[in-house]
Enzyme design. Structure first.
Site, PDB file in Angstrom:
ATOM      1  CG  PHE A 149      -0.250   0.452   2.497  1.00 35.08           C
ATOM      2  CD1 PHE A 149      -0.133   1.811   2.796  1.00 35.08           C
ATOM      3  CD2 PHE A 149       0.310  -0.465   3.375  1.00 35.08           C
ATOM      4  CE1 PHE A 149       0.522   2.229   3.942  1.00 35.08           C
ATOM      5  CE2 PHE A 149       0.978  -0.050   4.518  1.00 35.08           C
ATOM      6  CZ  PHE A 149       1.079   1.299   4.800  1.00 35.08           C
ATOM      7  CE  LYS A 173      -3.064  -8.463  -4.449  1.00 41.00           C
ATOM      8  NZ  LYS A 173      -3.453  -7.458  -3.400  1.00 41.00           N
ATOM      9  CD  GLU A 176      -5.637  -6.152   0.162  1.00 39.34           C
ATOM     10  OE1 GLU A 176      -4.619  -5.883  -0.520  1.00 39.34           O
ATOM     11  OE2 GLU A 176      -5.706  -7.140   0.923  1.00 39.34           O
ATOM     12  NE  ARG A 177      -4.034  -2.722   4.147  1.00 46.69           N
ATOM     13  CZ  ARG A 177      -2.874  -3.173   4.600  1.00 46.69           C
ATOM     14  NH1 ARG A 177      -1.822  -2.386   4.613  1.00 46.69           N
ATOM     15  NH2 ARG A 177      -2.769  -4.388   5.053  1.00 46.69           N
ATOM     16  CB  SER A 226       4.793  -7.494   5.654  1.00 46.78           C
ATOM     17  OG  SER A 226       3.855  -8.452   5.245  1.00 46.78           O
ATOM     18  CB  CYS A 281      10.460  -0.300   2.763  1.00 44.59           C
ATOM     19  SG  CYS A 281      11.123   0.304   1.222  1.00 44.59           S
ATOM     20  CD  GLU A 384       8.401  -2.874   8.372  1.00 44.62           C
ATOM     21  OE1 GLU A 384       7.736  -3.907   8.135  1.00 44.62           O
ATOM     22  OE2 GLU A 384       8.957  -2.208   7.479  1.00 44.62           O
TER      23      GLU A 384
HETATM   24  P1  NAD Z   1       1.531  -6.616   3.087  1.00 50.35           P
HETATM   25  O1  NAD Z   1       2.548  -7.690   3.130  1.00 50.35           O
HETATM   26  O2  NAD Z   1       0.434  -6.635   4.085  1.00 50.35           O
HETATM   27  O3  NAD Z   1       0.794  -6.613   1.648  1.00 50.35           O
HETATM   28  C1  NAD Z   1       1.531  -6.567   0.452  1.00 50.35           C
HETATM   29  C2  NAD Z   1       0.737  -7.282  -0.625  1.00 50.35           C
HETATM   30  O4  NAD Z   1       0.560  -8.644  -0.260  1.00 50.35           O
HETATM   31  C3  NAD Z   1      -0.656  -6.699  -0.858  1.00 50.35           C
HETATM   32  O5  NAD Z   1      -0.902  -6.644  -2.253  1.00 50.35           O
HETATM   33  C4  NAD Z   1      -1.564  -7.693  -0.163  1.00 50.35           C
HETATM   34  O6  NAD Z   1      -2.842  -7.791  -0.776  1.00 50.35           O
HETATM   35  C5  NAD Z   1      -0.822  -9.000  -0.302  1.00 50.35           C
HETATM   36  N1  NAD Z   1      -1.082  -9.923   0.826  1.00 50.35           N
HETATM   37  C6  NAD Z   1      -1.382  -9.578   2.098  1.00 50.35           C
HETATM   38  N2  NAD Z   1      -1.569 -10.682   2.848  1.00 50.35           N
HETATM   39  C7  NAD Z   1      -1.360 -11.740   2.034  1.00 50.35           C
HETATM   40  C8  NAD Z   1      -1.396 -13.163   2.231  1.00 50.35           C
HETATM   41  N3  NAD Z   1      -1.666 -13.686   3.418  1.00 50.35           N
HETATM   42  N4  NAD Z   1      -1.131 -13.941   1.178  1.00 50.35           N
HETATM   43  C9  NAD Z   1      -0.841 -13.413  -0.032  1.00 50.35           C
HETATM   44  N5  NAD Z   1      -0.802 -12.088  -0.274  1.00 50.35           N
HETATM   45  C10 NAD Z   1      -1.055 -11.253   0.742  1.00 50.35           C
HETATM   46  O7  NAD Z   1       2.330  -5.226   3.117  1.00 50.35           O
HETATM   47  P2  NAD Z   1       1.738  -3.748   3.191  1.00 50.35           P
HETATM   48  O8  NAD Z   1       1.194  -3.521   4.557  1.00 50.35           O
HETATM   49  O9  NAD Z   1       0.876  -3.476   2.022  1.00 50.35           O
HETATM   50  O10 NAD Z   1       3.085  -2.906   2.993  1.00 50.35           O
HETATM   51  C11 NAD Z   1       3.951  -2.577   4.047  1.00 50.35           C
HETATM   52  C12 NAD Z   1       5.139  -3.514   4.108  1.00 50.35           C
HETATM   53  O11 NAD Z   1       5.834  -3.499   2.859  1.00 50.35           O
HETATM   54  C13 NAD Z   1       6.169  -3.107   5.152  1.00 50.35           C
HETATM   55  O12 NAD Z   1       6.634  -4.267   5.785  1.00 50.35           O
HETATM   56  C14 NAD Z   1       7.270  -2.461   4.321  1.00 50.35           C
HETATM   57  O13 NAD Z   1       8.551  -2.475   4.924  1.00 50.35           O
HETATM   58  C15 NAD Z   1       7.236  -3.302   3.102  1.00 50.35           C
HETATM   59  N6  NAD Z   1       7.850  -2.641   1.956  1.00 50.35           N
HETATM   60  C16 NAD Z   1       9.053  -3.111   1.540  1.00 50.35           C
HETATM   61  C17 NAD Z   1       9.694  -2.505   0.473  1.00 50.35           C
HETATM   62  C18 NAD Z   1      11.018  -3.008  -0.022  1.00 50.35           C
HETATM   63  O14 NAD Z   1      11.425  -2.643  -1.123  1.00 50.35           O
HETATM   64  N7  NAD Z   1      11.723  -3.843   0.739  1.00 50.35           N
HETATM   65  C19 NAD Z   1       9.082  -1.417  -0.169  1.00 50.35           C
HETATM   66  C20 NAD Z   1       7.846  -0.972   0.288  1.00 50.35           C
HETATM   67  C21 NAD Z   1       7.228  -1.614   1.347  1.00 50.35           C
END
Ligand code: NAD
Length: 499
Positions: A149, A173, A176-177, A226, A281, A384
């Site tokens: 998101f 994909k 969804e937020r 994450s 991140c 985090e």
């Molecule tokens: P998230 O992991 O909750 O969601 C990311 C994506 O995964 C979304 O599209 C979501 O729909 C999908 N998802 C969520 N739960 C899932 C499941 N159980 N099975 C399959 N898919 C699923 O992350 P977020 O809250 O959207 O983003 C924040 C996180 O992203 C933080 O941990 C941040 O550090 C990380 N981030 C990392 C980088 C990097 O380059 N390392 C960059 C940006 C964000």
């Protein structure tokens, strides 16, 4: 209530699964739209459209493909205000920060205009008698990306621009937020001349992601989000034989040496710790001052700066330093972690727990927090937080500070503030973290370098954007060719050296 769609084969398509998620305006707390959550059957429709369109796109000469990127860059600039507004409204970040989100994606699209050069391949003339050898990079086919998101414009572009420039079809994909900007980007790509089916947006949650992981036709998955989900997708995607790169969470340390300019370091910590409400991140979430005197002075400089931070809705424009966090659940999680910090004995020197923004009482605003005297066993240090919470862990020596950053399970970014070249150089060489800033708090590499962390912040061999993206989104094929005049008579039974 606005009902958002998928974008499949050049059309906005309503969801048919009957499942939806709420999309909030984080500044007001109101639900402003609902987004459809795709079933595996809906994902399959997009995959079939991608599969049908991709061969013709791959056969289009790379310069023509690059022209679509050129036109797309122009359209992004023309639509910058509209994109930033839609992004801020769903994400909560300030308008200037939202424009930065689009801009850092746009820069990768600009890099992809150079795809013909990057895809040229290698040729060896006369590798043997009458034998030439050449290697080409070919598109994978249908690729997919799952994005977080916190950068709803930048990260999708980091994935789909190189994938498509290489001749692939791409299924996105998004989170969804905040799904509106990804849908707008797909429309703009088609306005730029992209054929239908080459970039599609399928909204959804775990069900849609699992459909990607298990779909035989999809060749690669890019993920950013994450760490637990990164590990899950990497493991299951690789087991299914796909090419996978997954980027996860972070806990970025800034080390402040006694010789640093402490005003500069404090200013840097304010921007890097609290910008975007800490939802980056590459945010700095841990400050490690070296020596008691450095720590005392730094805390003294930080407190007034933090207390004067302006927290507000995106409609305040550049009058707000940061906005709300993305959801009520994110806010609750941040405040829960703050409580653990207090309970486990860290000193909460700036307490944002009672923060309330008049007129926006239902918004997901979180006041700024600063912890001092945190230790490495505390939850506020190991986990985090992804909110406006800076944690100060004091170190006696440079070696202790370095060891802290090296022992942490995450390894996305880090920074050191010092005037001493030897210390800076030693830090850059020894640290086991992917992106390092020397007197730079958020060292996000530019488009033509690559972006990626180490340790639990990344899974897979190649980074995002830069030359790595062109490796990730292509396969190498090497051809050895000989024409009749070079062929000798009779069978050849030994393993030939190219003499
Ligand atoms: P998230 O992991 O909750 O969601 C990311 C994506 O995964 C979304 O599209 C979501 O729909 C999908 N998802 C969520 N739960 C899932 C499941 N159980 N099975 C399959 N898919 C699923 O992350 P977020 O809250 O959207 O983003 C924040 C996180 O992203 C933080 O941990 C941040 O550090 C990380 N981030 C990392 C980088 C990097 O380059 N390392 C960059 C940006 C964000």
């Amino acid at each position: 209530m606005q009902e958002l769609t998928h974008y499949i084969n050049g059309e906005h398509v309503k969801g048919t699964s009957g499942r939806f998620a709420d999309v909030y305006n984080p500044a007001t707390g109101e639900v402003q739209a609902k987004v459809p959550l795709a079933s595996a059957a809906e994902m399959d429709i997009a995959v079939q459209a991608a599969s049908a369109a991709q061969p013709k796109w791959a056969a289009t000469n790379p310069q023509r493909r690059a022209r679509v990127m050129m036109k797309f860059v122009a359209l992004l600039n023309d639509n910058m205000d509209r994109l930033s507004e839609a992004l801020s409204r769903e994400h909560g970040k300030t308008l200037p920060d939202a424009a930065g989100d689009v801009q850092r994606g746009l820069e990768v699209v600009e890099y992809c205009v150079g795809a013909p050069e990057l895809l040229k391949g290698d040729f060896t003339d006369s590798a043997g008698p009458g034998i030439d050898m050449y290697s080409m990079r070919q598109a994978l086919g249908v690729c997919a990306g799952v994005t977080p998101f916190n950068f709803p414009a930048m990260i999708p572009m980091w994935m789909f621009a190189p994938a498509i420039a290489c001749g692939n079809a791409f299924i996105l994909k998004p989170s969804e937020r905040d799904p509106s900007v990804p849908l707008m980007l797909a429309e703009l790509m088609e306005q730029a001349g992209l054929p239908k089916g080459i970039l599609q947006v399928v909204n959804g949650d775990k069900e849609a992601v699992d459909a990607i992981i298990d779909h035989d036709v999809i060749q690669s998955i890019g993920f950013v989000g994450s760490t637990p989900i990164a590990e899950y997708i990497y493991g299951r995607g690789c087991a299914n034989g796909k090419r996978v790169q997954c980027f996860g969470g972070a806990k970025n340390h800034m080390i402040i040496m006694p010789d640093a300019d402490l005003d500069q370091a404090a200013d840097a910590l304010i921007g890097a710790g609290y910008g975007a409400a800490g939802e980056r991140c590459m945010a700095i979430s841990v400050a490690v001052p070296v020596g008691k005197d450095t720590a005392d002075k730094l805390i003294e400089k930080l407190i007034p700066r933090i207390e004067s931070l302006k927290v507000g809705p995106y409609t305040a424009g550049s009058d707000a330093d940061y906005g709300p966090v993305v959801t009520a659940a994110a806010k609750a999680n941040i405040l829960r972690l703050v409580e653990t910090g207090v309970d486990q004995g860290a000193e909460l020197v700036v307490d944002g727990r009672d923060f309330n923004l008049q007129g926006y009482e239902d918004g997901f605003f979180v006041g700024p927090h600063l912890f001092d005297h945190a230790t490495k066993d505390m939850d506020i240090y190991t986990k985090e937080i992804f909110g406006p919470v800076l944690v100060c862990v004091r170190a006696e020596t440079y070696e202790e500070a370095l060891g802290l950053a090296m022992d942490h399970e995450y390894g996305n970014g880090t920074a050191i503030y010092t005037r001493d070249g030897d210390t800076a150089r030693d830090f850059a060489h020894r640290i086991n973290i992917g992106m390092v800033g020397i007197n730079v708090p958020i060292p996000v590499p530019l488009a033509y370098h690559t972006f990626g962390g180490w340790k639990k912040s990344a899974f897979g061999d190649l980074n995002q954007h830069g030359p790595d993206a062109f490796k990730f989104y292509t396969r190498t094929k090497t051809i050895t060719s000989r024409w009749p005049s070079g062929i000798r008579q009779g069978g050849e039974f030994d393993f030939k050296a190219m003499d």
